[in-house]
Design an enzyme around this catalytic site. Structure first.
Site, PDB file in Angstrom:
ATOM      1  CG  ASP B 137     117.518  55.731  44.273  1.00 41.29           C
ATOM      2  OD1 ASP B 137     117.337  55.568  43.039  1.00 41.29           O
ATOM      3  OD2 ASP B 137     118.219  54.968  44.964  1.00 41.29           O
ATOM      4  CD1 TRP B 166     121.447  55.429  42.917  1.00 41.65           C
ATOM      5  CD2 TRP B 166     123.234  54.402  43.795  1.00 41.65           C
ATOM      6  NE1 TRP B 166     122.254  55.017  41.873  1.00 41.65           N
ATOM      7  CE2 TRP B 166     123.349  54.387  42.384  1.00 41.65           C
ATOM      8  CE3 TRP B 166     124.240  53.801  44.560  1.00 41.65           C
ATOM      9  CZ2 TRP B 166     124.437  53.796  41.733  1.00 41.65           C
ATOM     10  CZ3 TRP B 166     125.327  53.218  43.913  1.00 41.65           C
ATOM     11  CH2 TRP B 166     125.423  53.220  42.528  1.00 41.65           C
ATOM     12  CG  ASP B 167     116.567  55.856  48.553  1.00 37.31           C
ATOM     13  OD1 ASP B 167     117.212  56.800  49.038  1.00 37.31           O
ATOM     14  OD2 ASP B 167     115.505  56.015  47.929  1.00 37.31           O
ATOM     15  CG  LEU B 168     116.964  49.515  48.671  1.00 38.02           C
ATOM     16  CD1 LEU B 168     116.690  48.552  47.521  1.00 38.02           C
ATOM     17  CD2 LEU B 168     116.152  49.115  49.908  1.00 38.02           C
ATOM     18  N   GLY B 171     120.972  52.757  53.132  1.00 37.30           N
ATOM     19  CA  GLY B 171     120.354  52.171  54.322  1.00 37.30           C
ATOM     20  C   GLY B 171     121.248  51.135  54.977  1.00 37.30           C
TER      21      GLY B 171
END
Lengths: 406, 406
Positions: B137, B166-168, B171
Site C-alpha cells: 500500500d 489501496w489494500d482495502l 480487497g
C-alpha cells in the site's frame, strides 16, 4: 451495450445515486459487463458540474464516475417521469429489477413503494448515517480518528485525507451487495433491500484493521507517526537531488536486502548488540525506526534519484517513488499509458482523455472499451432498448415534459 | 459455520492470502455467510504477529482481518501439506473450489497446476504490480501523487496516508471478483483465474475520480489544499475550547443553512455583489474558500464545542466532529458500542474486544455473531468437516508433520 462481455453481462442496473459512493459502485458493475443506466433529473443532479472541468465546461469528475454507463434525463418530480423509472425497474427477466439509490427523503423511491411495481426488486440504498442523517466522506473521516494520526509528528492540527476512501469503499460494498443479492435471487426468487451507511463502513473498517481493538484492549491508540509505516519498518528518504522514495522492509528478507544495499551491516549489527535486539523482528524495527532511518538516510542523501532507483531495483528492495499527479499521468512508464488498463476515449462533446478499465484481469472480462456518457444523451435509446417504446410513444413522453435531452 | 445465513452461504473459500488486501476480502465474504478457511504455514505466515498486540501477545491486526474465518495450520513446504490444500480445493460441489492467494513465486499455487485437481477452480490472485514485482500500500500510494496533495498548503514534504486505502479497495475488488466468478460458474460450469494488482487498483481509481483526466485534459493537477474539500465548500473550524469540527456545504441548501446559522448573510451578500459572483454555485464557493472560511471562523471561535454542536444540528448543517481514536471507541454515542454494528467477542486465548459485523444491513444477512480465530485451532475441525477425515487419518497427517496445532 446491453450485451457486453463480462461476468455481469445480462444484469441491468438503474442508477439513481449521486456523488462518489453509488456512482463508483455502478461504474465497477459496468466494467464487469452490467448494463447500467444513470438516471438524472432534468438538467442533471447536483453532482453533474463538479470540478475538475474540461475546457468545454463538462465535468471530468462526473465523466470518470459514470464511465461505461448510459445517461438518461427524466423529470423525477413528475408522476410521468417517475413512472418511466418504475417501468424501467419492472422490465421482466432475472437480470432486471436492480436499483442503486442514495436520495434522502424521496418517498417514491422507498423500497415498499417500489415493490408494487417489481415484487423481487433488489435495491441497495446508501445513506450517510444509519439513522438517515446526512454525512459525506469528509464528515465521516474526521469522526474515526484518522486525521489526528495523519501528517508530521509535531503537527498540532488534524490532517484530512484527499482520497475519498470511505466513499470508494462504500461503493465497492454496494457493488458486492448487488451481485450477492442477484446470486441469492437467482436461486430463491426473492429480492431485497440492502442498506448501508458511509459512517458504518468507516467504523467497521477501523474494526477490521485492529484500530478499534487496540483502544478497547490496550486503552490507548497508536500515536501520530509521520510517514512511517506502522508496525514494521517503512519511511521516506530524500535523495541528493531533492526527490523522495518510500522504502519498506516488511519482512526479514526485505530488511536484509536494505541493510546490504546501504552497506550498514556492521553498524546495524553493533546497534543490535548494544540494544540486545534483533532487527530481523518487525516489532524491533518499528520500535527503533528513528535511529534506523537516521542510519540509512545518508546513503540516500549521497546519491541522485536515478542512482538510487537503479540500486534499489538491483538490490531487490521494496520501494516506491514519490510522484506528482502530473508524473502519474505523463511518466514514460505511466500505468495510464498502458492500453491494458486505460483506453483513450473520445468524449462525445469535447476533450479526449484516458478512461480506466476494470482492475480485474481475466480472459474475456473487461474487454469492453470504456465510454463516457453525455448527460441525457441516451434517453431515447434506453427507452427503446429496455421498454420497446416506439417513436410516437417517445414523442408523447417528451411532449409531456417527462423526458429531457435526446 | 459452513451453514451460516447470508447471501454467500454455501460458498467455501480457501484463503492463502496474507497482510491486508486478501484477508480483508475473505473477511467480508465471511461476513456475508461464506465459510472461509485461512491456511497458514506451520507457525503462521509473516503477518501473524503484526502490531498492535494484545497484552497476551496475540495480534489484534491479525484477529481483525481474519474475523469470521477458521484457521488451519499446514506444512506448506511439504508435498503432504500441499496435498491437504489441493484436496480442500477439490471438494466436490458448486460452492467449493474457490481460492484467494497472493504468494509470489510459489509454483504449486499456479492456476495451471491447480486445475489438475479442480478443473473449474476459481482463483483470485493479488499481486503488488501486474508484472509480478512486489508492492505494498505505502509504495503504491506515493506513486499516484496523493502524498504531495495531502497536508498543510505550506508543507514542503509529502504526507503519507494512515488508512491502507489501496489494500482495502483491492480487497473489495477481490471479494467482488469471487462472487462475480461464482455467478458465472454457476451458469457456465467454468472456473477461471482473475488477477489484480494493488498498483492497478490505485491507478484505475485515480482515473475514476477525475484526477487522471484533469492532468490529461488541462495539463496540470489540482494543488495541495490543506483540509479544504475540493470543488465545493468544506473546511475545519476551531471552537473556543480548542476542538475542531469539519463543516461541508456541498449543495446550495447546505450553504444557505450555514450562512443562516453563522449570521453572515449580509457580509456574504456584500461580498457576492462586489465579486460579481453567487456562492450558491459550488465552484464560486470553492474559488473563494479562503475568504469564506475566514468570514465564518469567528462564529465558531466564539463558541464552545458543545454550543457549536447543538447549533449545527439545529441549523441542519452538514458537519462532522474531529475525534481521536479513543473517542471513536469510547464516546457514549460510539458506533462501536452499537450492537448492530459490532459484537463484543471473547477472544479464545485472551482479551475481549468489539468485532465488526458487515456494514450491509438486510433482513437475514449478517446475523452470524463474528468470531476471531486462533492460529491453527480449527485444523482438525475443518479437515473433518470438508474432507470427512476420521481420527486415524488426522493422526497420520499430524505424525507426518503435514499439519500444525489442534
Amino acid at each position: 451495450m446491453g450485451g457486453a462481455a463480462g461476468p455481469l453481462s445480462g444484469l441491468h442496473v438503474v442508477d439513481l445515486s449521486t456523488y462518489v459512493a453509488g456512482p463508483s459502485a455502478t461504474a465497477v458493475l459496468a466494467q464487469l459487463g452490467a448494463d447500467v443506466v444513470r438516471v438524472d433529473p432534468l438538467g442533471g443532479a447536483t453532482d453533474t458540474r463538479r470540478l475538475p472541468l474540461a475546457p468545454d465546461g463538462s465535468s471530468l469528475y462526473w465523466s470518470g464516475l459514470n464511465q461505461g454507463k448510459r445517461s438518461i434525463e427524466v423529470d423525477l418530480r413528475s408522476e410521468a417521469g417517475r413512472d418511466v423509472v418504475r417501468t424501467l425497474l419492472a422490465v421482466p427477466g432475472p437480470g432486471h429489477g436492480i436499483l442503486v439509490s442514495n436520495a434522502v427523503g424521496q418517498g417514491w423511491l422507498a423500497h415498499e413503494a417500489l415493490l408494487a411495481h417489481r415484487p423481487d426488486l433488489i435495491q441497495v440504498h446508501i445513506a450517510g448515517r444509519r439513522d438517515g442523517r446526512p454525512a459525506v466522506d469528509y464528515t465521516v473521516n474526521c469522526e474515526v480518528g484518522l486525521p489526528w494520526l495523519t501528517g508530521p509528528v509535531d503537527s498540532q492540527l488534524p490532517v484530512n485525507h484527499v482520497l475519498p476512501a470511505w466513499d470508494l469503499l462504500t461503493g465497492l460494498h454496494t457493488a458486492l451487495a448487488v451481485v450477492a443479492a442477484v446470486r441469492e435471487r437467482d436461486s430463491s426468487g426473492s429480492g431485497r433491500i440492502i442498506e448501508l451507511a458511509l459512517a458504518d463502513v468507516a467504523a467497521v473498517t477501523m474494526g477490521q484493521l485492529g484500530f478499534v481493538a487496540d483502544v478497547a484492549v490496550n486503552g490507548s491508540a497508536r500515536l501520530r507517526d509521520g510517514n512511517y509505516l506502522y508496525g514494521s519498518f517503512g519511511c521516506d528518504f530524500a535523495t541528493t537531488d531533492g526527490r523522495r522514495v518510500m522504502v519498506v522492509a516488511l519482512t526479514e528478507r526485505h530488511w536484509q536486502h536494505l541493510v546490504d544495499l546501504t552497506g550498514t551491516r556492521e553498524v546495524v549489527g553493533a546497534l543490535e548488540g548494544a540494544l540486545h535486539t534483533d532487527f530481523g523482528n518487525e516489532e524491533a524495527r518499528y520500535r527503533n525506526r528513528d535511529v534506523l532511518s537516521a542510519l540509512l538516510a545518508p546513503w540516500f542523501a549521497a546519491r541522485t534519484h536515478a542512482e538510487v532507483v537503479v540500486a534499489l531495483e538491483q538490490g531487490q528492495v521494496l520501494w516506491g517513488d514519490y510522484r506528482t499527479l502530473e508524473e502519474l499521468v505523463n511518466a514514460p512508464d505511466s500505468p495510464v499509458r498502458s492500453g491494458d488498463l486505460f483506453a483513450e476515449t473520445e468524449h462525445p462533446t469535447g476533450a479526449s482523455f484516458p478512461v480506466a478499465r476494470s482492475a480485474l484481469r481475466s480472459r474475456g472480462w473487461g474487454e469492453r472499451t470504456p465510454t463516457v456518457p453525455v448527460l441525457g444523451a441516451d434517453t431515447d435509446d434506453v427507452l427503446r432498448d429496455w421498454l420497446d417504446l416506439d417513436d410516437s410513444k417517445l414523442a408523447e413522453l417528451h411532449a409531456a415534459g417527462a423526458l429531457g435531452s435526446s
